[in-house]
Structure formats: structure tokens, C-alpha cells
Motif scaffolding. Structure first.
Motif, PDB file in Angstrom:
ATOM      1  N   THR A 265       8.484   8.253  -0.061  1.00  0.00           N
ATOM      2  CA  THR A 265       8.311   9.512   0.660  1.00  0.00           C
ATOM      3  C   THR A 265       6.854   9.959   0.697  1.00  0.00           C
ATOM      4  OG1 THR A 265       8.749  10.772  -1.366  1.00  0.00           O
ATOM      5  CG2 THR A 265      10.632  10.308   0.059  1.00  0.00           C
ATOM      6  N   VAL A 266       6.045   9.438  -0.221  1.00  0.00           N
ATOM      7  CA  VAL A 266       4.652   9.889  -0.324  1.00  0.00           C
ATOM      8  C   VAL A 266       3.736   8.681  -0.442  1.00  0.00           C
ATOM      9  CG1 VAL A 266       2.978  11.200  -1.677  1.00  0.00           C
ATOM     10  CG2 VAL A 266       5.322  12.051  -1.447  1.00  0.00           C
ATOM     11  N   ILE A 267       2.658   8.701   0.327  1.00  0.00           N
ATOM     12  CA  ILE A 267       1.583   7.721   0.203  1.00  0.00           C
ATOM     13  C   ILE A 267       0.293   8.488  -0.070  1.00  0.00           C
ATOM     14  CG2 ILE A 267       0.248   5.913   1.347  1.00  0.00           C
ATOM     15  CD1 ILE A 267       2.646   5.279   3.045  1.00  0.00           C
ATOM     16  N   HIS A 268      -0.332   8.223  -1.193  1.00  0.00           N
ATOM     17  CA  HIS A 268      -1.570   8.917  -1.534  1.00  0.00           C
ATOM     18  C   HIS A 268      -2.693   8.404  -0.632  1.00  0.00           C
ATOM     19  CE1 HIS A 268      -5.070  10.204  -3.892  1.00  0.00           C
ATOM     20  NE2 HIS A 268      -4.252  11.092  -4.426  1.00  0.00           N
ATOM     21  N   PRO A 269      -3.623   9.286  -0.222  1.00  0.00           N
ATOM     22  CA  PRO A 269      -4.729   8.847   0.645  1.00  0.00           C
ATOM     23  C   PRO A 269      -5.535   7.678   0.079  1.00  0.00           C
ATOM     24  CG  PRO A 269      -4.639  11.239   0.567  1.00  0.00           C
ATOM     25  CD  PRO A 269      -3.656  10.747  -0.439  1.00  0.00           C
ATOM     26  N   GLY A 270      -5.523   7.504  -1.253  1.00  0.00           N
ATOM     27  CA  GLY A 270      -6.262   6.409  -1.856  1.00  0.00           C
ATOM     28  C   GLY A 270      -5.395   5.244  -2.288  1.00  0.00           C
ATOM     29  N   ALA A 271      -4.167   5.191  -1.783  1.00  0.00           N
ATOM     30  CA  ALA A 271      -3.231   4.157  -2.233  1.00  0.00           C
ATOM     31  C   ALA A 271      -3.646   2.760  -1.806  1.00  0.00           C
ATOM     32  CB  ALA A 271      -1.829   4.461  -1.710  1.00  0.00           C
ATOM     33  N   LEU A 272      -4.383   2.630  -0.691  1.00  0.00           N
ATOM     34  CA  LEU A 272      -4.732   1.311  -0.160  1.00  0.00           C
ATOM     35  C   LEU A 272      -6.162   0.888  -0.491  1.00  0.00           C
ATOM     36  CD1 LEU A 272      -3.055   1.655   3.365  1.00  0.00           C
ATOM     37  CD2 LEU A 272      -2.055   0.769   1.259  1.00  0.00           C
ATOM     38  N   GLU A 273      -6.778   1.567  -1.385  1.00  0.00           N
ATOM     39  CA  GLU A 273      -8.141   1.205  -1.766  1.00  0.00           C
ATOM     40  C   GLU A 273      -8.189  -0.224  -2.306  1.00  0.00           C
ATOM     41  OE1 GLU A 273      -9.764   4.050  -4.437  1.00  0.00           O
ATOM     42  OE2 GLU A 273      -9.983   5.623  -2.924  1.00  0.00           O
ATOM     43  N   HIS A 274      -9.308  -0.907  -2.028  1.00  0.00           N
ATOM     44  CA  HIS A 274      -9.578  -2.279  -2.474  1.00  0.00           C
ATOM     45  C   HIS A 274      -8.782  -3.324  -1.692  1.00  0.00           C
ATOM     46  CE1 HIS A 274     -11.594  -0.357  -5.830  1.00  0.00           C
ATOM     47  NE2 HIS A 274     -10.475   0.258  -6.154  1.00  0.00           N
ATOM     48  N   LEU A 275      -8.105  -2.936  -0.612  1.00  0.00           N
ATOM     49  CA  LEU A 275      -7.348  -3.914   0.187  1.00  0.00           C
ATOM     50  C   LEU A 275      -8.074  -4.204   1.505  1.00  0.00           C
ATOM     51  CD1 LEU A 275      -3.654  -2.690  -0.319  1.00  0.00           C
ATOM     52  CD2 LEU A 275      -4.913  -4.438  -1.587  1.00  0.00           C
ATOM     53  N   ARG A 276      -9.299  -4.611   1.411  1.00  0.00           N
ATOM     54  CA  ARG A 276     -10.106  -4.855   2.604  1.00  0.00           C
ATOM     55  C   ARG A 276      -9.645  -6.085   3.381  1.00  0.00           C
ATOM     56  NH1 ARG A 276     -14.210  -1.666   3.252  1.00  0.00           N
ATOM     57  NH2 ARG A 276     -15.119  -3.095   4.802  1.00  0.00           N
ATOM     58  N   ASP A 277      -8.863  -6.950   2.751  1.00  0.00           N
ATOM     59  CA  ASP A 277      -8.371  -8.148   3.438  1.00  0.00           C
ATOM     60  C   ASP A 277      -6.938  -7.983   3.952  1.00  0.00           C
ATOM     61  OD1 ASP A 277     -10.776  -9.497   2.991  1.00  0.00           O
ATOM     62  OD2 ASP A 277     -10.100 -10.276   1.050  1.00  0.00           O
ATOM     63  N   LEU A 278      -6.374  -6.782   3.790  1.00  0.00           N
ATOM     64  CA  LEU A 278      -4.981  -6.569   4.201  1.00  0.00           C
ATOM     65  C   LEU A 278      -4.860  -6.682   5.718  1.00  0.00           C
ATOM     66  CD1 LEU A 278      -2.179  -5.841   3.005  1.00  0.00           C
ATOM     67  CD2 LEU A 278      -2.672  -3.453   3.634  1.00  0.00           C
ATOM     68  N   ARG A 279      -3.956  -7.543   6.156  1.00  0.00           N
ATOM     69  CA  ARG A 279      -3.759  -7.760   7.582  1.00  0.00           C
ATOM     70  C   ARG A 279      -2.419  -7.245   8.085  1.00  0.00           C
ATOM     71  NH1 ARG A 279      -4.481 -13.745   9.092  1.00  0.00           N
ATOM     72  NH2 ARG A 279      -3.705 -14.212   7.001  1.00  0.00           N
ATOM     73  N   GLU A 280      -1.457  -7.080   7.180  1.00  0.00           N
ATOM     74  CA  GLU A 280      -0.108  -6.698   7.607  1.00  0.00           C
ATOM     75  C   GLU A 280       0.497  -5.730   6.596  1.00  0.00           C
ATOM     76  OE1 GLU A 280       4.073  -9.059   8.333  1.00  0.00           O
ATOM     77  OE2 GLU A 280       2.199  -9.980   9.082  1.00  0.00           O
ATOM     78  N   LEU A 281       0.927  -4.580   7.080  1.00  0.00           N
ATOM     79  CA  LEU A 281       1.570  -3.566   6.234  1.00  0.00           C
ATOM     80  C   LEU A 281       2.883  -3.166   6.898  1.00  0.00           C
ATOM     81  CD1 LEU A 281       1.641  -1.572   3.871  1.00  0.00           C
ATOM     82  CD2 LEU A 281       0.299   0.029   5.269  1.00  0.00           C
ATOM     83  N   ARG A 282       3.968  -3.419   6.179  1.00  0.00           N
ATOM     84  CA  ARG A 282       5.296  -3.090   6.705  1.00  0.00           C
ATOM     85  C   ARG A 282       5.976  -2.089   5.777  1.00  0.00           C
ATOM     86  NH1 ARG A 282       6.824  -6.460  10.873  1.00  0.00           N
ATOM     87  NH2 ARG A 282       5.539  -8.342  11.145  1.00  0.00           N
ATOM     88  N   LEU A 283       6.348  -0.945   6.360  1.00  0.00           N
ATOM     89  CA  LEU A 283       6.988   0.142   5.602  1.00  0.00           C
ATOM     90  C   LEU A 283       8.267   0.581   6.301  1.00  0.00           C
ATOM     91  CD1 LEU A 283       3.719   2.109   4.847  1.00  0.00           C
ATOM     92  CD2 LEU A 283       5.212   1.115   3.099  1.00  0.00           C
ATOM     93  N   GLN A 284       8.977  -0.332   6.886  1.00  0.00           N
ATOM     94  CA  GLN A 284      10.205  -0.027   7.617  1.00  0.00           C
ATOM     95  C   GLN A 284      11.286   0.525   6.684  1.00  0.00           C
ATOM     96  OE1 GLN A 284      11.893  -3.436   9.520  1.00  0.00           O
ATOM     97  NE2 GLN A 284      13.822  -2.416  10.049  1.00  0.00           N
ATOM     98  N   GLY A 285      12.050   1.496   7.193  1.00  0.00           N
ATOM     99  CA  GLY A 285      13.239   1.968   6.483  1.00  0.00           C
ATOM    100  C   GLY A 285      12.963   2.754   5.231  1.00  0.00           C
ATOM    101  N   ASN A 286      11.869   3.527   5.208  1.00  0.00           N
ATOM    102  CA  ASN A 286      11.608   4.417   4.082  1.00  0.00           C
ATOM    103  C   ASN A 286      11.881   5.861   4.502  1.00  0.00           C
ATOM    104  OD1 ASN A 286      10.392   2.948   1.555  1.00  0.00           O
ATOM    105  ND2 ASN A 286       9.526   1.878   3.331  1.00  0.00           N
ATOM    106  N   ARG A 287      11.313   6.805   3.776  1.00  0.00           N
ATOM    107  CA  ARG A 287      11.581   8.216   4.058  1.00  0.00           C
ATOM    108  C   ARG A 287      10.287   8.984   4.302  1.00  0.00           C
ATOM    109  NH1 ARG A 287      16.381   9.745  -0.330  1.00  0.00           N
ATOM    110  NH2 ARG A 287      17.831   8.083   0.299  1.00  0.00           N
ATOM    111  N   LEU A 288       9.367   8.358   4.954  1.00  0.00           N
ATOM    112  CA  LEU A 288       8.069   8.972   5.209  1.00  0.00           C
ATOM    113  C   LEU A 288       8.171  10.015   6.317  1.00  0.00           C
ATOM    114  CD1 LEU A 288       5.874   5.747   5.108  1.00  0.00           C
ATOM    115  CD2 LEU A 288       5.865   7.590   3.414  1.00  0.00           C
TER     116      LEU A 288
END
Length: 548
Positions: free
Chosen positions: A92-115
């Protein structure tokens, strides 16, 4: 011993070459596939991101688990991650700094959550992200700057969310869209940019006009996964597709009335009308002086694409209904109002007026609220010269010579009476300020015997009306008695007492004649007789005469 040494040597080489295997969580599986080193956690009891994820993991997949949030620095030790799948959890919550240090991230899938919302600025930490899957969440807002940091995104799925209105600027300002425009102008090649926005409850009013026009005009390389975007509302547009719907521009309400000055005689019915034109359709509210005490019937009907008509009906107009009535129409673009002046011509009425020096003064009193230790008296007064006439409220224990006084201006007023004593007789009187109160200008009420009795009877206060010219609104569960009034007044009340279809409101065994009742009333409140209606569903609250 000779053959054993080579065996341990091979094991040592295996462990050094596969440092991730010993670190795998017991509920997860570590493997090598086409993505590289992967960690798969399916249908687990995990409630937070693992803290011991091997550093060389390139794909992390946690699905059907119990994750509820992504805190700051969730992947600070996993800068090698390129694929992050967190589908079908309870995030339900993603912190603004949750993705820090993932400079190589190419794919993010968050299907079927409660955002319900996404911290879009968090994507500054993922400059090469090209796939973002957010379908089947609860997103209801898409800020204009949402896609600003998704500079290399080629696939965005926002389908099956709660989006109702989105500005076209969200996509016009998207770097990938701007890049596609330049490519088209230069006739250069470019990979397709796929958008999925279907199955959202789109509200097709003027606020969505820009987005509808934008989707009608987009061309490859920008592609809609499902071009059949459908309107969910308003009712007149529901079921229409974006490509066929025509929407008006937004407009602030404009209000008008066919008659802004109305004069009627007392007792006649009157209808006030108001026409409002706006897009989207506005809400209409009527304001008038006695709104706190009187609630008139209001009707609203739609008469066009962007126009509605409203009527306020005043049955049997009274002098106190005179004043300014305002029709207020408002929508997201603003508000507008039109005043209507209503003048009710006075007609002398001896049954509901207090007369002094030829002036017709009307005072209506009621008890509007009861608490364990107090009541609220509410009244409104009107005179022929309302701007100069003042009244005085006298309140206190019935037998007290000196009572508390409160000055009342013409119009509406309330008075909260606290700290009432149990089993006590109180009196409240209203008179012209320059004159002392008369007996026929007072009401009297009696509190219950004790606190426990008040609780058992839902804090009922027994009311005794002394002035039959005053209109007293009796709350559910109370009963009205008459006491210490003139016989003529009592007779008038009896003559006008409403009758039930199947008989009298007051038991025939109690009221035998006006004279008998008057004689009984003079003996005190303990011998009070019922004159008002006892609600059938509250009849058990009335104490018998022995308990009083």
C-alpha cells in the motif's frame, strides 16, 4: 585419504563460485536463468523485503506474499538488480527512497497490489527503467509531472485502476512522447511506446476533454494497448468510447431566475425558480433566513446538456417566510448565485400572534435538543417592524421571583439551558423587551424524577405548554399537557386538537369535559392531563400516574 582431498577441493571451488546459494531464504529458490542470477519467493509468509539478498541477484520475484510496504533503502545492497517483480502482494505504501541504488533497474512490476498513490519522484533513481506495470491497483490520481523522470520508459500499464480524470499534460510533458514527436518529424525510426489505460472509471465531462482529444490524435510510435477506452460517467456519456464522445469545454456556473421579486399573501403556496448553466453540471443549494428551522422541498431537473432547473416550494406562506432567498450553483470551476426577494403580505391572526400597540409580533418556540442535564430552546420571531423590535426571554425555576433574562433580536436564536435539577418545574417566557411577560406568554416543563429514570426513558423531559398561541415542536417520546391557562385558551386547543382516523388522540377516559380538565389542571402538574399525541412506538416511555 588421497581421494578425499580432491573432493573437498571441488566443494570449496563450488561454494566460492556460487556464494548466493548458501544465502537463499528457506522459503525461496535461487536459480540461474536467461536473466542471470534469480531469487524466486512465491506464496511465502514474507512481510518485508529480505535483508540478506545476495548482491549478484539480477532478478528478484516476490509474489503472493504479505508485503505491505517498500521502505526507504529497501534494495540498498542490491544495486545489480535489473528485474523486480512484486506482483500480487498487499503493498500500500512505497517510500520515495525505496528504489535508491537501483540505477540498472529495467523492469518494475507491481501488478495486483493496493497502491492508491505512487511517489513518482522515486523514479529519479531508476534512469534506465523501460517497463512499469501498475495494473490492478487503486490509483485514482496521476499528477501532471508523474512521468517526468521516466525518460526511457517504453511500456506503461495503468489499466484496471480508479482513474477518473487525467490531464493530457501528463503525456504531453512525458519525455518519451516528446522524443517520439521529434522522430516523426525527422522520419527516423524508434521503438514503440505502449500505453495501457483501459478499464478505468473515466468520468467523461469537460475535465477529460483534453485527454480524449489527445488519444484521438496520437500516432505510432505511441500506441494504446487497448484503444477502446470507455466512459463510466456521467450517465449521459456512460458506455461511449473515447473516439466517439464529444465533450464541452469547462464553464463556470451562470444562474438566473424568471422573477427576482415576488409578493404573495399569507397562506398561499409559492414556488421559487432558478436556472443554472455550467459544465460540469453544478450542485445547487438554496439559502434563506429560516433554513435552520424550516426545510422546504427542493427539486432539481436536468433540461439540457449543461443546464439544470431547480425549484423551492413554500407551502402556505407565512409572514416569517419573507426575506431574501439565494440560489447558489457551484462546480469545480467556481460558483454563481442569484437572489430572490420574497415579501409575504401580513394578515392579522389572533391565534398565532402577540400584539402590542397594533404591531403584529410572531414568536415560535420549541425544545430542539435534550441532554442528561439540559435542553436547548430555539425560537424565531417576526414583527411588522423587524429591524427595531426586540424581545426578552425569561428563564428559571417556576416558583423563583427573579429569573434569568436574555435579549432576543428579531429572527433566529437559541438558548442552551444546562444544569437542570431533577424533578423540578421550570418556566420560560417571551415578551416584547419593553414589557414584562404575561402568563399566556410562557411555557413550563418538568424534568424527570432522577438520573436513572432519565436513562430508562431516554432522557425524556415532560413538557407542559402554558401558551397555546406559541407553536411548540414536541420531540419524539414527549407528551404535552396543559396547565394554568385560561379556560378559553384550553377550549381553543381542544377544538383544534387533531383526531386520529380511528379515534381521539387523547384517551376518552381521561378527558371528560373542558371544565373537569381545567379543575384538574389547577391542582398542579402531578395531575396533568394528556392533550397531545403520544407516539405509538414511544408509548412505553410514559409513566403511569402512580409513578409520578
Amino acid at each position: 585419504m588421497g581421494p578425499i582431498c580432491p573432493f573437498f577441493f571441488l566443494v570449496l571451488i563450488f561454494l566460492e563460485g556460487n556464494p548466493a546459494y548458501p544465502a537463499c531464504n528457506p522459503e525461496c529458490i535461487c536459480s540461474d536463468d536467461s536473466f542471470g542470477r534469480s531469487l524466486l519467493c512465491m506464496d511465502t509468509s514474507l512481510r518485508k523485503i529480505l535483508g540478506n539478498i545476495p548482491k549478484d541477484i539480477k532478478k528478484l520475484r516476490i509474489e503472493n506474499s504479505h508485503l505491505t510496504e517498500l521502505p526507504h533503502g529497501s534494495f540498498s545492497n542490491n544495486s545489480a538488480l535489473e528485474f523486480l517483480w512484486l506482483n500480487f502482494n498487499n503493498i500500500t505504501v512505497i517510500h520515495p527512497g525505496a528504489l535508491e541504488h537501483l540505477r540498472d533497474l529495467r523492469e518494475l512490476r507491481l501488478q495486483g497490489n493496493r497502491l492508491c498513490t505512487v511517489p513518482w519522484t522515486a523514479f529519479r533513481a531508476t534512469p534506465v527503467l523501460n517497463i512499469l506495470d501498475l495494473k490492478h491497483n487503486r490509483l485514482d490520481v496521476l499528477p501532471k509531472q508523474a512521468l517526468q523522470y521516466l525518460v526511457n520508459l517504453t511500456y506503461l500499464d495503468l489499466s484496471f485502476n480508479e482513474l477518473m480524470v487525467v490531464s493530457e499534460d501528463v503525456f504531453i510533458q512525458w519525455p518519451m512522447y516528446q522524443k517520439s514527436r521529434k522522430v516523426i518529424s525527422r522520419a527516423e525510426g524508434m521503438s514503440n511506446v505502449v500505453l495501457a489505460l483501459h478499464n478505468n472509471p473515466w468520468m467523461c465531462d469537460c475535465h477529460l476533454k483534453g485527454l480524449v482529444q489527445f488519444f484521438k490524435s496520437i500516432r505510432p510510435p505511441v500506441i494504446l494497448m487497448n484503444s477502446y477506452l470507455m466512459c463510466r460517467g456521467p450517465l449521459s456519456k456512460a458506455g461511449q468510447f473515447f473516439y466517439e464522445v464529444e465533450l464541452n469545454s469547462c464553464m463556470k456556473p451562470k444562474t438566473s431566475t424568471p422573477n427576482s421579486n415576488i409578493t404573495v399573501q399569507v397562506g398561499l403556496n409559492i414556488t421559487l425558480s432558478c436556472l443554472a448553466q455550467a459544465s460540469p453540471l453544478p450542485n445547487i443549494v438554496w439559502n434563506y433566513p429560516l433554513k435552520k428551522l424550516k426545510e422546504f422541498d427542493v427539486s432539481i431537473s436536468r433540461i439540457g446538456e449543461d443546464s439544470i432547473h431547480s425549484e423551492l416550494v413554500i407551502p402556505s406562506a407565512h409572514l416569517t417566510d419573507s426575506g431574501n432567498y439565494t440560489c447558489v450553483a457551484s462546480n469545480s470551476m467556481g460558483s454563481s448565485s442569484v437572489p430572490i426577494s420574497l415579501q409575504v403580505q401580513p394578515v392579522p391572526s389572533s391565534s398565532s400572534s402577540l400584539t402590542s400597540s397594533g404591531e403584529h409580533s410572531y414568536i415560535y418556540v420549541r425544545i430542539t435538543k435534550q441532554t442528561l442535564y439540559g435542553i436547548v430552546l430555539e425560537w424565531y420571531a417576526a414583527t411588522d417592524n423587524a429591524s427595531e423590535t426586540w424581545f426578552t426571554l425569561y428563564f428559571g425555576i417556576y416558583e423563583a421571583v427573579k429569573k434569568e433574562t436574555v435579549s432576543i433580536g428579531p429572527g433566529i436564536n437559541t438558548y442552551w439551558v444546562n444544569d437542570l435539577l431533577p424533578a423540578t418545574k421550570y418556566e420560560a417566557c417571551i415578551s416584547l423587551q419593553s414589557q414584562p411577560p404575561r402568563k399566556d406568554q410562557c411555557i413550563v416543563f418538568v424534568t424527570g424524577n432522577d438520573i436513572s429514570e432519565l436513562y430508562r426513558r431516554e432522557r425524556v423531559i415532560h413538557i407542559i405548554v402554558v401558551l397555546c398561541a406559541l407553536a411548540l415542536a414536541v420531540p419524539v417520546g414527549m407528551y404535552v399537557c396543559a396547565s394554568e391557562a385560561h379556560l378559553g385558551c384550553l377550549g381553543h386547543c381542544l377544538d383544534n386538537c387533531p383526531r386520529r382516523k380511528n379515534g381521539s388522540r387523547c384517551p376518552s377516559t381521561v378527558i371528560e369535559s373542558r371544565e373537569t380538565m381545567f379543575n384538574n389542571l389547577t391542582t398542579g402538574i402531578e395531575e396533568g392531563l394528556c392533550l397531545g399525541e403520544i407516539r405509538e412506538d414511544q408509548s412505553q416511555q410514559i409513566p403511569d400516574r402512580e409513578s409520578k
